[in-house]
Motif scaffolding. Structure first.
Motif, PDB file in Angstrom:
ATOM      1  N   PHE A  10       0.844  -1.189   0.000  1.00 48.74           N
ATOM      2  CA  PHE A  10       0.000   0.000   0.000  1.00 48.74           C
ATOM      3  C   PHE A  10       0.876   1.235   0.000  1.00 48.74           C
ATOM      4  O   PHE A  10       2.052   1.191   0.347  1.00 48.74           O
ATOM      5  N   GLU A  11       0.269   2.306  -0.364  1.00 46.82           N
ATOM      6  CA  GLU A  11       0.995   3.547  -0.640  1.00 46.82           C
ATOM      7  C   GLU A  11       1.747   4.100   0.557  1.00 46.82           C
ATOM      8  O   GLU A  11       2.876   4.557   0.443  1.00 46.82           O
ATOM      9  N   ASN A  12       1.164   4.076   1.732  1.00 47.10           N
ATOM     10  CA  ASN A  12       1.755   4.706   2.913  1.00 47.10           C
ATOM     11  C   ASN A  12       2.410   3.696   3.845  1.00 47.10           C
ATOM     12  O   ASN A  12       2.362   3.830   5.071  1.00 47.10           O
ATOM     13  N   TYR A  13       3.045   2.688   3.299  1.00 44.01           N
ATOM     14  CA  TYR A  13       3.662   1.616   4.088  1.00 44.01           C
ATOM     15  C   TYR A  13       4.708   2.181   5.050  1.00 44.01           C
ATOM     16  O   TYR A  13       4.698   1.879   6.244  1.00 44.01           O
ATOM     17  N   GLY A  14       5.606   3.014   4.555  1.00 47.15           N
ATOM     18  CA  GLY A  14       6.651   3.599   5.396  1.00 47.15           C
ATOM     19  C   GLY A  14       6.093   4.507   6.474  1.00 47.15           C
ATOM     20  O   GLY A  14       6.548   4.484   7.622  1.00 47.15           O
ATOM     21  N   MET A  15       5.097   5.303   6.107  1.00 45.78           N
ATOM     22  CA  MET A  15       4.493   6.208   7.080  1.00 45.78           C
ATOM     23  C   MET A  15       3.745   5.410   8.159  1.00 45.78           C
ATOM     24  O   MET A  15       3.767   5.781   9.333  1.00 45.78           O
ATOM     25  N   ALA A  16       3.129   4.304   7.767  1.00 46.36           N
ATOM     26  CA  ALA A  16       2.435   3.463   8.742  1.00 46.36           C
ATOM     27  C   ALA A  16       3.427   2.880   9.749  1.00 46.36           C
ATOM     28  O   ALA A  16       3.159   2.866  10.958  1.00 46.36           O
ATOM     29  N   TRP A  17       4.582   2.418   9.267  1.00 44.59           N
ATOM     30  CA  TRP A  17       5.601   1.905  10.177  1.00 44.59           C
ATOM     31  C   TRP A  17       6.134   3.013  11.071  1.00 44.59           C
ATOM     32  O   TRP A  17       6.381   2.805  12.262  1.00 44.59           O
ATOM     33  N   GLY A  18       6.331   4.192  10.529  1.00 46.37           N
ATOM     34  CA  GLY A  18       6.802   5.314  11.342  1.00 46.37           C
ATOM     35  C   GLY A  18       5.821   5.657  12.452  1.00 46.37           C
ATOM     36  O   GLY A  18       6.215   5.874  13.604  1.00 46.37           O
ATOM     37  N   LEU A  19       4.555   5.683  12.115  1.00 45.71           N
ATOM     38  CA  LEU A  19       3.515   5.951  13.110  1.00 45.71           C
ATOM     39  C   LEU A  19       3.479   4.846  14.160  1.00 45.71           C
ATOM     40  O   LEU A  19       3.380   5.112  15.358  1.00 45.71           O
ATOM     41  N   TYR A  20       3.579   3.612  13.716  1.00 50.10           N
ATOM     42  CA  TYR A  20       3.557   2.473  14.630  1.00 50.10           C
ATOM     43  C   TYR A  20       4.734   2.527  15.601  1.00 50.10           C
ATOM     44  O   TYR A  20       4.563   2.345  16.806  1.00 50.10           O
ATOM     45  N   ILE A  21       5.929   2.795  15.094  1.00 52.40           N
ATOM     46  CA  ILE A  21       7.113   2.878  15.954  1.00 52.40           C
ATOM     47  C   ILE A  21       6.989   4.056  16.918  1.00 52.40           C
ATOM     48  O   ILE A  21       7.311   3.950  18.104  1.00 52.40           O
TER      49      ILE A  21
END
Length: 172
Positions: A20-31
């Motif tokens: 999905f498009e925001n994969y990196g941003m999702a991981w950043g938010l999760y971390i």
């Protein structure tokens, strides 16, 4: 035949889920949220001993920040604790135990490194404080010590004034 008709939909769902498009941003938010949770736990136990605070914080960090592939032939990652729960619900106990062992291993290493760093900081602070105390207290000559002792001795010989406490009715 039923598998043939649902296969394109299944492939499309896997593609949407795994890329999905925001994969990196999702991981950043999760971390970021994981670190916030660990900080809140640290704050909640702020008056407790370091080892208790670090135990809880390291469990959260190890459990949430270990990552793994959610399924075979998938290039993206997801939190390993979530993958582990899916394995448990699917009945794959062998993979479940393997994932749990890995999380416990990461937690053990994280906990030991944190305690080691804490002990090192305590040791360095103690040595710094001991060295600082020795530097701050310069040696006084023996003559100054003798003069101070003689002044104290002469003050002990002088009589002290006796305090008079007022009583009720003295003004009459």
């Amino acid at each position: 035949m039923i598998n043939d008709s649902t296969q394109p939909m299944q492939l499309e769902a896997e593609t949407v889920i795994t890329t999905f498009e925001n994969y990196g941003m999702a991981w950043g938010l999760y971390i970021g949220l994981t670190l916030l949770l660990a900080g809140l736990v640290w704050f909640a136990f702020r008056k407790q001993h370091f080892l208790l605070k670090w135990f809880f914080a390291s469990v959260i960090l190890a459990g949430a920040l270990c990552f793994g592939h959610p399924a075979e032939n998938i290039e993206t990652y997801s939190p390993l604790i979530l993958n582990t729960m899916v394995e448990l619900f699917d009945g794959n106990t062998e993979q479940f135990m393997s994932d749990i062992k890995f999380i416990v291993l990461v937690w053990g290493i994280l906990f030991i490194v944190g305690v080691g760093a804490w002990l090192l900081v305590r040791y360095l602070r103690k040595n710094k404080d001991d060295a600082g105390k020795a530097e701050k207290q310069p040696r006084k000559p023996a003559k100054d010590k003798q003069e101070k002792a003689s002044k104290e001795a002469s003050n002990k010989d002088k009589p002290m004034a006796t305090p008079v406490e007022p009583t009720i009715g003295d003004d009459v």
